[in-house]
Design an enzyme around this catalytic site. Structure first.
Site: not given
Length: 517
Positions: A112, A155, A450, A476
């Site tokens: 790690c 809590e 895109k 759009d």
């Protein structure tokens, strides 16, 4: 003088005498005690899990404090102080344990370590815990598509830094890999994307938790595990832990909201497509185009010089400059209008910044969709949003629709030419509050242009659907709609004030509000 004093401090802190000092030895002992304690809780059984703590010393600034770390692949309940590694603040080994006789394996520092270092460097942590607690693993399996764990009105949330009883606790979830070190980049991205979090879940694996001190990290770890266990038990009872009243989990089409929504019947009694995901464009879809052109772009343009001057020496800005240099060199070779050479670094900060500003202004004026520009703009906008100089704007129908889809179990993603950072900022600081809780992820041009079909193929492979038709894409831009349709996605074109005209007979369904979906 200050630099010399700091160097002297670093040398003293890494000397053999200091490595054998009381602060280091006390931290070694503390770490071995915690290993045994966490083993009893089931967090580090089967040699899994790990702990690391900084050596607290009032005479040494926290970033320069030494790091003590547990070894890997060992019986954590049998750890003794001499088994621990000591590392420099940058992660270099200063002290390693001696080998033990068979059947013990040769000593090895925790796998790690690279992930621990990210928490130290990015969050100035004082301690980090990696737990394999069963509840931290199972809670990521309840919804295999979710990128976040959310819970509120419990809590024990009060035990998490920066949270109260009424707050919503959000913990990012990253996907597991075959080797621990391969999680490093994903962990760093999650830490950056969720500035409030003190933990990152790893699906089917466990959790990383950090705090300002070992006490803070331990306290939060206990609270996180309690909350995960509570969520699992509530789920078994059919109750929703993510809502304030913890009422019954809502069902849609015979499925709970932890699953995906089945196909629905429209007003003409026709079966509509089964949508598991919705991918939204931003400009002209969720947000007025004018907000981007009249607010965001001018803010970036007017503040680029100030931003570069204030952050020039930081690693982040140096990375931005490196990207811009590469882009500008390509622009010069292609004869792009507005591109000017950027002097080398040794030419002086002011000259370099002046050339960068000229290039960035030309890129903004040309509305270029390039990563180098979008990344820098995102960093400039981040400062604006955090200083309340900017506020994201979405159409009034957007928040309700996002909430509805989220409750229905439909995963919503954003795909924009703006950087992922810019997207998170826009939805995190909107005129309707933080809407990121309704979003599962963000895509930018790193996934592809895109207007190219392959970009939507890549998105389809990333969101976990069985077929492209289970994704609805709302945009759009006609060319984007064509590309997405070619990839097999369902497509709707958004008609909003200020949007550009569409070709006659374009053949796509259109909407003027998300309430029409």
């Amino acid at each position: 003088m200050a630099a010399a004093a700091l160097n002297g401090l670093k040398m003293a802190a890494t000397s053999q005498a200091y490595l054998e000092s009381m602060p280091v030895n006390d931290t070694r002992k503390l770490l071995s005690d915690l290993c045994r304690h966490f083993y009893g809780l089931g967090w580090v059984s089967g040699t899994g899990g790990s702990i690391t703590i900084k050596v607290h010393d009032e005479s040494i600034p926290k970033p320069q404090q030494l790091i003590v770390m547990s070894p890997s692949g060992v019986q954590k309940e049998r750890m003794v102080p001499e088994d621990m590694y000591v590392l420099s603040p940058s992660g270099c080994f200063l002290s390693s344990p001696s080998p033990k006789p068979y059947p013990n394996k040769p000593p090895k520092c925790s796998d790690c370590a690279p992930l621990f270092m990210k928490a130290y460097l990015m969050r100035n942590a004082g301690a980090v815990i990696h737990s394999h607690g069963m509840e931290s693993c199972i809670v990521t399996m309840i919804d295999p598509l979710s990128k976040e764990f959310r819970i509120t009105h419990m809590e024990m949330i009060k035990g998490i830094q920066g949270h109260g009883y009424y707050d919503e606790l959000v913990v990012p979830i990253i996907e597991n890999t075959a080797h621990e070190r391969e999680l490093t980049d994903a962990l760093a991205e999650a830490i950056e994307a969720y500035p409030k979090t003190t933990a990152v879940l790893v699906r089917n694996h466990g959790i990383y938790i950090w705090g300002d001190s070992w006490i803070h990290a331990k306290t939060q770890a206990e609270c996180y595990h309690y909350l995960f266990d509570a969520a699992i038990k509530l789920y078994q009872l059919g109750l929703d832990w993510s809502t304030p009243d913890h009422g019954p989990i809502k069902k849609y089409g015979g499925k709970t909201n932890m699953s995906v929504k089945a196909g629905t019947v429209n007003s003409n009694h026709e079966t509509e497509p089964s949508r598991r995901c919705i991918v939204l464009d931003i400009e002209g879809t969720t947000t007025p185009i004018s907000f981007v052109t009249d607010v965001l772009f001018p803010f970036a343009r007017n503040n680029v010089s100030r931003h570069l001057a204030a952050t020039y020496e930081t690693d982040e800005t140096q990375d931005d400059i490196k990207l811009l240099r590469t882009q500008v060199q390509s622009d010069l070779e292609q004869g792009i209008v507005g591109a000017v050479p950027i002097p080398p670094d040794d030419a002086g900060k002011e000259e370099v910044i002046a050339a960068l500003v000229a290039n960035v202004e030309a890129m903004i004026k040309a509305d270029r969709k390039i990563t180098a520009l979008k990344q820098l703009q995102g960093h400039i906008w981040r400062t604006g949003f955090q200083n309340n100089e900017l506020e994201g704007v979405v159409f009034e129908d957007v928040p309700e629709a996002l909430q509805k889809w989220h409750a229905s179990g439909i995963k919503v993603y954003i795909y924009s030419s703006g950087s992922r950072l810019a997207q998170r900022l826009l939805f995190g600081y909107t005129n309707y509050g933080d809407l990121r809780k309704y979003l599962c992820g963000f895509f930018d041009t790193t996934v592809g242009n895109k207007r190219e079909t392959k970009s939507y193929v890549e998105i389809t492979e990333s969101v976990g659907v069985d077929k492209p038709s289970e994704i609805l894409f709302v945009t759009d831009v006609y060319q984007e709609a064509v590309a997405a349709k070619a990839a097999g996605l369902e497509v709707i074109i958004s008609i909003r004030p200020g949007n550009g005209p569409l070709p006659d007979n374009h053949g796509f369904k259109t909407i003027t509000s998300f309430s029409d979906i």
